[in-house]
Design a protein around this motif. Structure first.
Motif, PDB file in Angstrom:
ATOM      1  N   GLU A 105     121.196  31.998 108.007  1.00  0.00           N
ATOM      2  CA  GLU A 105     120.888  32.158 106.578  1.00  0.00           C
ATOM      3  C   GLU A 105     120.464  30.819 105.967  1.00  0.00           C
ATOM      4  O   GLU A 105     119.510  30.747 105.197  1.00  0.00           O
ATOM      5  CB  GLU A 105     122.106  32.741 105.839  1.00  0.00           C
ATOM      6  CG  GLU A 105     122.343  34.227 106.096  1.00  0.00           C
ATOM      7  CD  GLU A 105     122.853  34.557 107.519  1.00  0.00           C
ATOM      8  OE1 GLU A 105     123.402  33.652 108.184  1.00  0.00           O
ATOM      9  OE2 GLU A 105     122.686  35.711 107.960  1.00  0.00           O
ATOM     10  N   GLN A 106     121.172  29.736 106.344  1.00  0.00           N
ATOM     11  CA  GLN A 106     120.797  28.414 105.814  1.00  0.00           C
ATOM     12  C   GLN A 106     119.411  28.004 106.346  1.00  0.00           C
ATOM     13  O   GLN A 106     118.636  27.374 105.637  1.00  0.00           O
ATOM     14  CB  GLN A 106     121.820  27.360 106.231  1.00  0.00           C
ATOM     15  CG  GLN A 106     123.118  27.440 105.442  1.00  0.00           C
ATOM     16  CD  GLN A 106     124.222  26.568 106.051  1.00  0.00           C
ATOM     17  OE1 GLN A 106     123.970  25.736 106.913  1.00  0.00           O
ATOM     18  NE2 GLN A 106     125.452  26.792 105.608  1.00  0.00           N
ATOM     19  N   ALA A 107     119.128  28.358 107.580  1.00  0.00           N
ATOM     20  CA  ALA A 107     117.857  27.939 108.189  1.00  0.00           C
ATOM     21  C   ALA A 107     116.657  28.497 107.428  1.00  0.00           C
ATOM     22  O   ALA A 107     115.645  27.822 107.279  1.00  0.00           O
ATOM     23  CB  ALA A 107     117.803  28.367 109.654  1.00  0.00           C
ATOM     24  N   VAL A 108     116.768  29.734 106.968  1.00  0.00           N
ATOM     25  CA  VAL A 108     115.581  30.384 106.384  1.00  0.00           C
ATOM     26  C   VAL A 108     115.598  30.425 104.857  1.00  0.00           C
ATOM     27  O   VAL A 108     114.614  30.853 104.249  1.00  0.00           O
ATOM     28  CB  VAL A 108     115.410  31.825 106.935  1.00  0.00           C
ATOM     29  CG1 VAL A 108     115.235  31.805 108.444  1.00  0.00           C
ATOM     30  CG2 VAL A 108     116.564  32.734 106.536  1.00  0.00           C
ATOM     31  N   ALA A 109     116.707  29.955 104.231  1.00  0.00           N
ATOM     32  CA  ALA A 109     116.880  30.120 102.776  1.00  0.00           C
ATOM     33  C   ALA A 109     115.687  29.587 101.990  1.00  0.00           C
ATOM     34  O   ALA A 109     115.291  30.163 100.979  1.00  0.00           O
ATOM     35  CB  ALA A 109     118.165  29.433 102.337  1.00  0.00           C
ATOM     36  N   ASP A 110     115.098  28.491 102.475  1.00  0.00           N
ATOM     37  CA  ASP A 110     114.065  27.786 101.728  1.00  0.00           C
ATOM     38  C   ASP A 110     112.712  27.854 102.437  1.00  0.00           C
ATOM     39  O   ASP A 110     111.776  27.150 102.070  1.00  0.00           O
ATOM     40  CB  ASP A 110     114.529  26.311 101.701  1.00  0.00           C
ATOM     41  CG  ASP A 110     114.090  25.630 100.452  1.00  0.00           C
ATOM     42  OD1 ASP A 110     113.711  26.335  99.518  1.00  0.00           O
ATOM     43  OD2 ASP A 110     114.103  24.379 100.448  1.00  0.00           O
TER      44      ASP A 110
END
Ligand SMILES: NC(=O)C1=CN([C@@H]2O[C@H](COP(=O)(O)OP(=O)(O)OC[C@H]3O[C@@H](n4cnc5c(N)ncnc54)[C@H](O)[C@@H]3O)[C@@H](O)[C@H]2O)C=CC1
Ligand SMILES: C[N+](C)(C)CC(=O)CC(=O)[O-]
Length: 345
Positions: A105-110
């Protein structure tokens, strides 16, 4: 089906343009303005994609669930960096622009583009693409590196399958230009077009396919060759060394310059592909291949001859011969096989 982009990875690279508008009115970043890419799965191919995107000046966030994956990824990037530096890095490109995220989730959040390169297992791809779709900002295109699954079979459980495409690379993605792009039945054509433009602006050579063919184009060709090779090894008809030499010292040299179609058009001399088909077409039926041969009917004959004329794009047979010969000489030189006593060997 269209082929676009440079035929070779160009050393003249530009970073994503920081001065152009970052998003369209729909909120989607135009492909040329993407700055942040997420790579999910960081093995041989995911790691290769990370190295490619870093060298092209993107900020890259990667995620891989395996223990020790971050260290392995950094080793892969460090190993590729000298070659990438000698090819020419984009302005501002740096291996330090890699972030390894703790969660998917953190990898793709931005992310403004996501490249999935997880193991080739259909259930895993289905679940992972659905998870990526749930976590990635709306509208952002998500591409799978799958080497053969049709997207129609992988997009079944995603809430928004319209943004899921295949972006099939070749190993290593930081050196081999080709990417095959194709959508599934539920993919929006705009997502396929966006992905093709994005890969081109990231320095890749793109074939956009209109139809989902398992294995896409290049893997079907490679697998056909490999199948024949395995038959010959299994039957004791050729050694592994014979197989490799037969390509590296034979047709492989020409294929780096011209594909199998134009290469064979030149086997027809001044008569080009039409003469080649008249002369050698009947050998299609010879037992040279263990695969079933297609019928060489008028329709196929005309499609091949016309296709060769189109591919020649105004070049005469003599032009093509000169181009092939020059290209083969360059490949021989680049692989250190020219100028040694006794010729290419
Ligand atoms: N190896 C090759 O020559 C090529 C492979 N591909 C495709 O690229 C994809 C990756 O293949 P490789 O890099 O060769 O495999 P690999 O085994 O080297 O790497 C796969 C990575 O995915 C990670 N992974 C495992 N479960 C995961 C999950 N649930 N989510 C995210 N990551 C996960 C693994 O820890 C591993 O680092 C496959 O779809 C394959 O078909 C495409 C072109 C060429
Ligand atoms: C072996 N393979 C099927 C995974 C190969 C590819 O998909 C492309 C390549 O790099 O040759």
């Amino acid at each position: 089906m269209t082929t676009k982009g440079p035929l070779m990875t160009s050393p003249e690279k530009t970073s994503p343009d920081p001065t152009s508008p970052k998003t369209t009115s729909s909120g989607i970043t135009p492909p040329e303005n993407v700055r942040r890419v997420a790579c999910v799965g960081a093995g041989v191919i995911g790691g290769g994609w990370v190295a490619h995107f870093l060298a092209r000046g993107y900020d890259v966030t990667a995620w891989d669930p395996a223990p020790g994956a971050a260290q392995k990824l950094r080793r892969l990037v460090d190993a590729a960096w000298p070659a990438l530096t000698s090819l020419g890095l984009a302005e501002g490109a740096s291996a330090d622009r890699l972030t390894v995220a703790a969660t998917l989730e953190q990898a793709v959040a931005d992310a403004e583009f996501v490249q999935e390169s997880a193991p080739e297992k259909l259930d895993l791809k289905r679940d992972l693409l659905a998870r990526l779709d749930a976590a990635t900002p709306p509208g952002v295109v998500i591409a799978s590196s799958t080497s053969g699954y049709p997207m129609t079979d992988m997009q079944t459980t995603a809430a928004d399958p319209s943004r899921l495409v295949v972006g099939h690379p070749f190993n290593p993605p930081y050196l081999i230009p080709l990417v095959e792009v194709v959508g599934g039945e539920r993919t929006d054509a705009a997502a396929v077009a966006w992905a093709a433009r994005f890969y081109e602006s990231a320095g890749k050579s793109v074939i956009t396919m209109d139809n989902e063919v398992p294995g896409f184009i290049a893997n079907r060709l490679q697998e056909a060759l490999w199948r024949e090779a395995l038959h010959m090894v299994a039957n004791g008809e050729a050694t592994v060394r014979d197989i490799d030499l037969s390509i590296t010292e034979g047709p492989g040299l020409r294929w780096a310059v011209m594909g199998p179609m134009l290469t064979f058009a030149l086997a027809g001399g001044e008569g080009g592909m039409a003469h080649m088909l008249d002369h050698f077409g009947p050998s299609l039926k010879s037992p040279w291949t263990r695969l079933e041969a297609p019928e060489l009917d008028t329709e196929l004959y005309d499609a091949v001859v016309t296709g060769c004329d189109e591919a020649a794009d105004g070049r005469t047979i003599a032009d093509l011969v000169a181009e092939r010969d020059q290209g083969v000489i360059e490949v021989l030189r680049a692989t250190g096989r020219l100028g040694r006593e006794g010729g290419a060997r």
